[in-house]
Design a protein around this motif. Structure first.
Motif, short mmCIF file in Angstrom:
data_model
loop_
_atom_site.label_atom_id
_atom_site.label_comp_id
_atom_site.label_asym_id
_atom_site.label_seq_id
_atom_site.Cartn_x
_atom_site.Cartn_y
_atom_site.Cartn_z
N ARG A 135 0.82 -1.23 0.00
CA ARG A 135 0.00 0.00 0.00
C ARG A 135 0.85 1.27 0.00
O ARG A 135 0.32 2.37 0.13
N ARG A 136 2.18 1.12 -0.03
CA ARG A 136 3.07 2.28 0.12
C ARG A 136 2.66 3.09 1.36
O ARG A 136 2.32 4.27 1.29
N GLY A 137 2.70 2.40 2.48
CA GLY A 137 2.10 2.92 3.72
C GLY A 137 3.00 3.76 4.60
O GLY A 137 4.08 4.21 4.19
N HIS A 138 2.50 3.96 5.80
CA HIS A 138 3.19 4.77 6.81
C HIS A 138 3.32 3.98 8.12
O HIS A 138 2.37 3.31 8.52
N ILE A 139 4.46 4.12 8.78
CA ILE A 139 4.59 3.64 10.16
C ILE A 139 4.82 4.85 11.04
O ILE A 139 5.64 5.73 10.71
N ILE A 140 4.06 4.92 12.14
CA ILE A 140 4.25 6.01 13.10
C ILE A 140 4.54 5.36 14.46
O ILE A 140 3.71 4.61 14.99
N ASN A 141 5.71 5.60 14.97
CA ASN A 141 6.08 5.07 16.29
C ASN A 141 5.79 6.13 17.35
O ASN A 141 6.06 7.32 17.13
N MET A 142 5.26 5.69 18.49
CA MET A 142 5.08 6.63 19.59
C MET A 142 6.37 6.64 20.41
O MET A 142 6.72 5.66 21.07
N GLY A 143 7.08 7.74 20.31
CA GLY A 143 8.29 7.93 21.09
C GLY A 143 7.94 8.66 22.37
O GLY A 143 6.86 8.47 22.92
N SER A 144 8.84 9.52 22.82
CA SER A 144 8.56 10.27 24.06
C SER A 144 9.59 11.39 24.22
O SER A 144 10.74 11.25 23.80
N LEU A 145 9.16 12.45 24.87
CA LEU A 145 10.12 13.49 25.26
C LEU A 145 11.20 12.85 26.14
O LEU A 145 12.36 13.25 26.13
N GLY A 146 10.80 11.79 26.86
CA GLY A 146 11.75 11.03 27.69
C GLY A 146 12.78 10.26 26.87
O GLY A 146 13.75 9.74 27.43
N GLY A 147 12.58 10.15 25.58
CA GLY A 147 13.58 9.55 24.70
C GLY A 147 14.52 10.60 24.13
O GLY A 147 15.52 10.28 23.47
N LEU A 148 14.17 11.87 24.38
CA LEU A 148 15.01 12.99 23.90
C LEU A 148 15.74 13.67 25.06
O LEU A 148 16.79 14.26 24.87
N ARG A 149 15.12 13.61 26.24
CA ARG A 149 15.68 14.25 27.44
C ARG A 149 15.83 13.21 28.55
O ARG A 149 14.94 12.37 28.71
N PRO A 150 16.91 13.27 29.33
CA PRO A 150 17.08 12.27 30.40
C PRO A 150 16.21 12.59 31.62
O PRO A 150 16.26 13.71 32.13
N TRP A 151 15.43 11.62 32.05
CA TRP A 151 14.63 11.75 33.28
C TRP A 151 15.25 10.80 34.30
O TRP A 151 15.27 9.58 34.09
N ALA A 152 15.73 11.35 35.43
CA ALA A 152 16.57 10.59 36.37
C ALA A 152 15.91 9.32 36.90
O ALA A 152 16.59 8.33 37.15
N THR A 153 14.60 9.34 37.09
CA THR A 153 13.94 8.16 37.68
C THR A 153 13.27 7.28 36.61
O THR A 153 12.32 6.55 36.90
N HIS A 154 13.76 7.36 35.37
CA HIS A 154 13.16 6.58 34.29
C HIS A 154 14.22 6.05 33.34
O HIS A 154 14.04 6.09 32.11
#
Ligand SMILES: NC(=O)c1ccc[n+]([C@@H]2O[C@H](COP(=O)([O-])OP(=O)(O)OC[C@H]3O[C@@H](n4cnc5c(N)ncnc54)[C@H](OP(=O)(O)O)[C@@H]3O)[C@@H](O)[C@H]2O)c1
Length: 245
Positions: A135-154
């Motif tokens: 179908r020449r489709g699309h994949i959309i992954n749900m990332g997170s701001l937590g994957g861009l910025r370090p959160w100490a307790t995660h």
């Protein structure tokens, strides 16, 4: 969002019985897409959502799937493919979130977070490839701001989402030119939980846009990628009101 920009398309959202996945499924149906949702434990909510989706005049399917289990993923994708005759858009939404002090994270906790958050999107995408390519489709992954910025307790959660962002870029390159792959990285999203109210208030003050995000902010970003030109690929879109700046 107006118009039925996904009319004639089919969309698969994992872990969509509740919360953001539910909002994404509803937005896709409002835009004319037939929608398959998966659930693991939230069967009642998933069934209720399919009825709601059908009332919007589209086909709707709910299938149980554990994204950490290869066989379960394989069977689910097959069922969606045969039920709908194809898949145009895959949204890898299912994930787990956990707060834990760094020194207390066990190997089991680390592996469980990576199995659902990172290996899950890889597995579902791999199994859905034949349908998406056709179908020449699309994949959309749900990332997170937590994957861009370090959160100490995660540490485990942040690392798993950072890996999803890299997976998005690798897949964008590996699956081109047939499939466009992008990620939406939500920041602080207020889903109305009473227990989080004080924290949400504090976060809204720290956010340049002076509010937290809503489920419809996230759904709008997913609808954008779902209907975007294929030339837009490999992008990580933070939807955070500027919090990560
Ligand atoms: N909410 C936020 O503020 C926020 C912020 C940043 C990023 N995100 C990301 O955005 C996405 C949606 O967020 P959310 O808060 O709506 O998610 P969520 O409620 O934490 O999880 C969504 C669903 O994932 C499913 N799930 C978990 N493990 C699974 C597994 N092994 N197999 C299959 N399904 C599984 C669960 O389904 P069942 O209930 O059916 O078991 C759950 O309802 C996630 O990827 C999340 O990491 C959210």
């Amino acid at each position: 969002m107006t118009g039925r920009i996904l009319s004639g398309k089919t969309l698969l959202v994992t872990g969509a019985a509740k919360r953001l996945g539910r909002a994404i499924a509803l937005a896709a149906a409002e835009n004319g897409a037939d929608v398959a949702i998966t659930f693991r434990e939230s069967e009642r909510e998933a069934r209720a959502l399919t009825e709601e989706l059908a009332r919007l005049g589209v086909e709707a399917l709910a299938i149980r799937c554990d994204v950490t289990d290869e066989q379960s993923v394989r069977e689910m994708v097959k069922e969606v493919g045969s039920g709908f005759g194809g898949i145009d858009v895959l949204v890898n939404n299912a994930a787990n979130y956990e707060t834990a002090d760094f020194e207390k994270i066990t190997v089991a906790q680390w592996d469980a977070i990576f199995a659902s958050n990172t290996r899950g999107p890889f597995l579902v995408s791999r199994e859905a490839l034949p349908y998406l390519k056709k179908r020449r489709g699309h994949i959309i992954n749900m990332g997170s701001l937590g994957g861009l910025r370090p959160w100490a307790t995660h540490a485990h959660y942040c690392s798993s989402k950072s890996a999803v962002h890299m997976l998005t870029k690798v897949m964008a390159k590996a699956l081109a030119p047939e499939i466009a792959v992008n990620a939406v990285a939500p920041g602080m999203i207020d889903l109305g939980e009473k227990s989080a109210a004080a924290f949400m208030k504090k976060m809204s003050k720290q956010t340049p846009m002076r509010r937290n995000g809503t489920a419809s902010d996230i759904a709008a970003a997913v609808m954008f990628f779902a209907s975007a030109p294929h030339f837009i690929t490999g992008q990580i879109l933070a939807v955070d009101g500027g919090l990560g700046l």
